[in-house]
Design an enzyme around this catalytic site. Structure first.
Site, short mmCIF file in Angstrom:
data_model
loop_
_atom_site.label_atom_id
_atom_site.label_comp_id
_atom_site.label_asym_id
_atom_site.label_seq_id
_atom_site.Cartn_x
_atom_site.Cartn_y
_atom_site.Cartn_z
N SER A 83 0.94 -1.30 0.07
CA SER A 83 0.05 0.07 -0.10
C SER A 83 0.93 1.26 -0.14
O SER A 83 2.03 1.39 0.84
CB SER A 83 -0.94 -0.08 1.27
OG SER A 83 -1.53 1.06 1.35
N LYS B 5 -1.36 -1.01 -4.31
CA LYS B 5 -2.74 -0.01 -3.75
C LYS B 5 -2.18 1.36 -3.67
O LYS B 5 -1.05 1.53 -3.03
CB LYS B 5 -3.26 -0.72 -2.37
CG LYS B 5 -4.04 -0.06 -1.69
CD LYS B 5 -4.76 -0.89 -0.67
CE LYS B 5 -4.99 -0.12 0.63
NZ LYS B 5 -5.61 -0.98 1.64
N LYS C 194 -3.44 5.11 -2.15
CA LYS C 194 -4.27 5.99 -1.43
C LYS C 194 -4.97 7.11 -2.38
O LYS C 194 -3.82 7.81 -2.81
CB LYS C 194 -3.89 6.41 -0.10
CG LYS C 194 -3.49 5.12 0.86
CD LYS C 194 -4.70 4.75 1.88
CE LYS C 194 -4.19 3.73 2.70
NZ LYS C 194 -5.13 3.00 3.43
N ASP D 165 -7.58 2.84 -2.78
CA ASP D 165 -8.10 3.08 -1.34
C ASP D 165 -8.59 4.58 -1.15
O ASP D 165 -7.54 5.29 -1.10
CB ASP D 165 -7.40 2.27 -0.43
CG ASP D 165 -7.98 2.12 1.00
OD1 ASP D 165 -9.36 2.77 1.19
OD2 ASP D 165 -7.35 1.78 2.10
N GLU E 216 -11.48 0.78 -2.74
CA GLU E 216 -11.76 0.33 -1.47
C GLU E 216 -12.50 1.90 -0.86
O GLU E 216 -11.92 2.67 -0.59
CB GLU E 216 -10.24 0.13 -0.88
CG GLU E 216 -10.61 -0.78 0.41
CD GLU E 216 -9.22 -1.08 1.03
OE1 GLU E 216 -8.37 -1.06 0.11
OE2 GLU E 216 -9.15 -1.13 2.33
N ASP F 16 -14.19 -1.70 3.68
CA ASP F 16 -13.24 -2.11 4.77
C ASP F 16 -13.80 -1.44 6.29
O ASP F 16 -14.31 -2.20 6.89
CB ASP F 16 -11.92 -1.53 4.29
CG ASP F 16 -10.86 -1.25 5.43
OD1 ASP F 16 -11.14 -1.65 6.28
OD2 ASP F 16 -9.85 -0.75 5.18
N LYS G 91 -10.06 -7.16 8.33
CA LYS G 91 -8.93 -6.74 9.48
C LYS G 91 -9.51 -7.60 10.65
O LYS G 91 -10.48 -6.71 11.01
CB LYS G 91 -8.87 -5.36 9.53
CG LYS G 91 -8.34 -4.56 8.38
CD LYS G 91 -8.02 -3.05 8.58
CE LYS G 91 -7.42 -2.42 7.23
NZ LYS G 91 -7.63 -1.11 7.01
N GLY H 122 -4.23 -4.90 6.76
CA GLY H 122 -3.40 -4.66 7.85
C GLY H 122 -3.35 -3.34 8.71
O GLY H 122 -4.12 -2.40 8.20
MG MG Z 1 -8.56 0.63 3.72
#
Ligand code: MG
Length: 383
Positions: free
Chosen positions: A146, A172, A174, A199, A224, A249, A273, A301
Site C-alpha cells: 500500500s 494499492k 491511497k 483506497d 476500497e 473495509d 481486518k 493490515g
Molecule cells: Mg482500507
C-alpha cells in the site's frame, strides 16, 4: 484439543520506530504504538496478542488509552482463571461488553496462540479446524503493498517501481478528492499491466458518483471504501453505477454487516481486518460467508508488529482468502521488529507462514522492554 487455564494477562504498551513515517489526518507519527497482550497459562504456555489501536481515534474510535482501560478493567478480569478448550469460546465470555473490537481481538488472539501452542499446531492449522476439510492452509499468503499519498505522479511512480522491483505483485494507492483520476491515468499510462487498486478511506460522498465513474477506464482490481466509514446503504447506491468493484473495509464490523453489504449490493469484495471485527472467531464467520457467496476476500493490515502480522499471515494463508493482502515484509515497517525471524517477501509476491506452533515467531523481550520504555518516555501523558 488440550485445554488451557488462563493464569495471568500482562499488557505491554510499546512505541516502535517505523521505517517510514506514518502520515495520517492527525499528522505524522514516528512510532507505531501497540498494546501487547502476554497471556500465561497454568500449563506454562505463553500466548501473545496485539492490540492495534492508535494514539488518536483516526481509523477507529478506539485509542491506546481506551483499549488499556477496557483490557485492564473488563476483559482481562473476565478471562483470568477461565479454562478454554477453544479460542472461539472467548467472544462468548466477553459478550457482556459492547464495542471495543480492537481490545477484544487482542485477548482473543493471545488465546488462539496459547491454545495452538498447547496443541502443538500452527495458528493456520488452528483456524482451519473450524473450516471444511478442503480449506487447509497453503503455507504462504499472497501479499501486496500500500502506497500513501505522494506529492506527484512521478513520486508515486518512483515508489511503485521500487516496490515492483522488490517483488510486490499488487499495488494499492491511497486516493482523495483532487488526487484520484489523474493519478490513476498517469500510473496506468506508465504501467499498463500492473495489478492496481485504489483506497479512498471514506474521502468521497455519493454526490461524487459521476466523478468516480471516470475510474472505470483504468482496469482497477477494486476501489476500497469510497464513502462514509459507517455507511453500507449509500455504497449500495454507488456500486451499481460503477463497473469497478467496490471493496468495503471500515464499514464491516461483523458477519452481519457483511451479509447486509452483500444483500444490498453495496460491495463485491471485503477487506477483512481481524482486529476490526473483534477477532478471528468473527473473521472465520466472514470467511465462510465469502466462500458461500463466492465473494473475493483479502486481509488488511494495521501496521501490526510481528505478533499481529504473524497471526494475520496465518489467516491469510487459508485458501478462501483469494486476493493479495496488505501484509508486507517486516523490512517495510520495522528494523528490527520485536519478533524473530523477520518476514521476508518470497517468490510470486508471497510470504511464507511460520511452521512453529502458534504464531510461530519468537518474541524478543529485550526489544519489547526497550519499546515499552520508549512509549513511557515519548507519550507520558498517555500513561
Ligand atoms: Mg482500507
Amino acid at each position: 484439543m488440550k485445554k488451557i487455564t488462563i493464569k495471568t494477562i500482562d499488557l505491554h504498551v510499546i512505541a516502535l520506530p517505523l521505517v517510514e513515517r506514518l502520515r495520517t489526518s492527525f499528522g505524522e507519527e514516528p512510532y507505531k504504538a501497540a498494546i501487547l497482550v502476554e497471556m500465561q497459562t497454568d500449563e506454562g504456555i505463553t500466548g501473545w496478542g496485539e492490540c492495534s489501536a492508535e494514539i488518536n481515534p483516526g481509523y477507529s474510535y478506539e485509542t491506546v488509552g481506551t483499549a488499556l482501560h477496557i483490557l485492564r478493567e473488563f476483559l482481562a478480569p473476565k478471562l483470568l482463571g477461565k479454562t478454554l478448550s477453544d479460542a472461539t469460546e472467548v467472544p462468548d465470555l466477553l459478550r457482556g461488553f459492547r464495542g471495543h473490537p480492537l481490545a477484544k481481538h487482542a485477548v482473543e488472539a493471545a488465546a488462539w496462540d496459547a491454545l495452538a501452542k498447547a496443541n502443538e499446531m500452527t495458528l493456520a492449522e488452528a483456524f482451519a479446524r473450524h473450516l471444511p476439510d478442503d480449506h487447509q492452509p497453503r503455507g504462504y499468503a499472497t501479499v501486496g503493498v500500500s502506497i500513501g499519498i505522494q506529492p506527484s505522479v512521478e513520486d508515486t511512480l518512483a515508489i511503485i517501481n521500487k516496490r515492483l522491483g522488490q517483488g510486490y505483485g499488487r499495488i494499492k494507492l491511497k486516493i482523495q478528492p483532487g488526487w484520484d483520476v489523474e493519478l490513476a491515468r498517469g500510473v496506468r499510462a506508465a504501467l499498463p499491466d500492473i495489478t492496481m487498486m485504489l483506497d479512498a478511506n471514506s474521502a468521497y460522498t455519493l454526490a461524487d458518483a459521476d466523478h468516480l465513474k471516470q475510474l472505470d477506464e483504468f482496469n482497477l482490481l477494486m476501489i476500497e471504501q469510497p464513502l462514509g466509514y459507517t455507511d453500507i446503504y449509500e455504497h449500495s447506491k454507488l456500486q451499481p453505477q460503477l463497473e469497478t468493484s467496490i471493496c468495503l473495509d471500515e464499514s464491516i464490523h461483523s458477519v452481519n454487516d457483511a451479509k447486509l453489504a452483500f444483500d444490498l449490493g453495496a460491495c463485491r469484495i471485503i477487506n477483512l481486518k481481524p482486529a476490526r471485527v473483534s477477532g478471528y472467531t468473527e473473521s472465520l464467520k466472514i470467511y465462510k460467508l465469502c466462500v458461500e457467496r463466492e465473494a473475493p476476500l483479502w486481509i488488511g493490515g494495521l501496521l501490526e508488529t510481528g505478533i499481529g502480522r504473524a497471526a494475520n499471515l496465518a489467516f491469510a494463508s487459508l485458501p478462501g482468502v483469494t486476493l493479495p493482502c496488505d501484509i508486507s515484509a517486516t523490512d517495510r515497517y520495522y528494523n528490527p521488529d520485536i519478533t524473530d525471524p523477520p518476514f521476508v517477501l518470497g517468490k510470486n509476491s508471497t510470504i511464507a507462514t511460520p511452521t512453529a506452533p502458534g504464531i510461530g515467531v519468537a518474541v524478543r523481550m529485550d526489544r519489547v522492554q526497550e519499546a515499552a520504555k520508549r512509549w513511557q518516555e515519548s507519550y507520558p501523558y498517555q500513561n
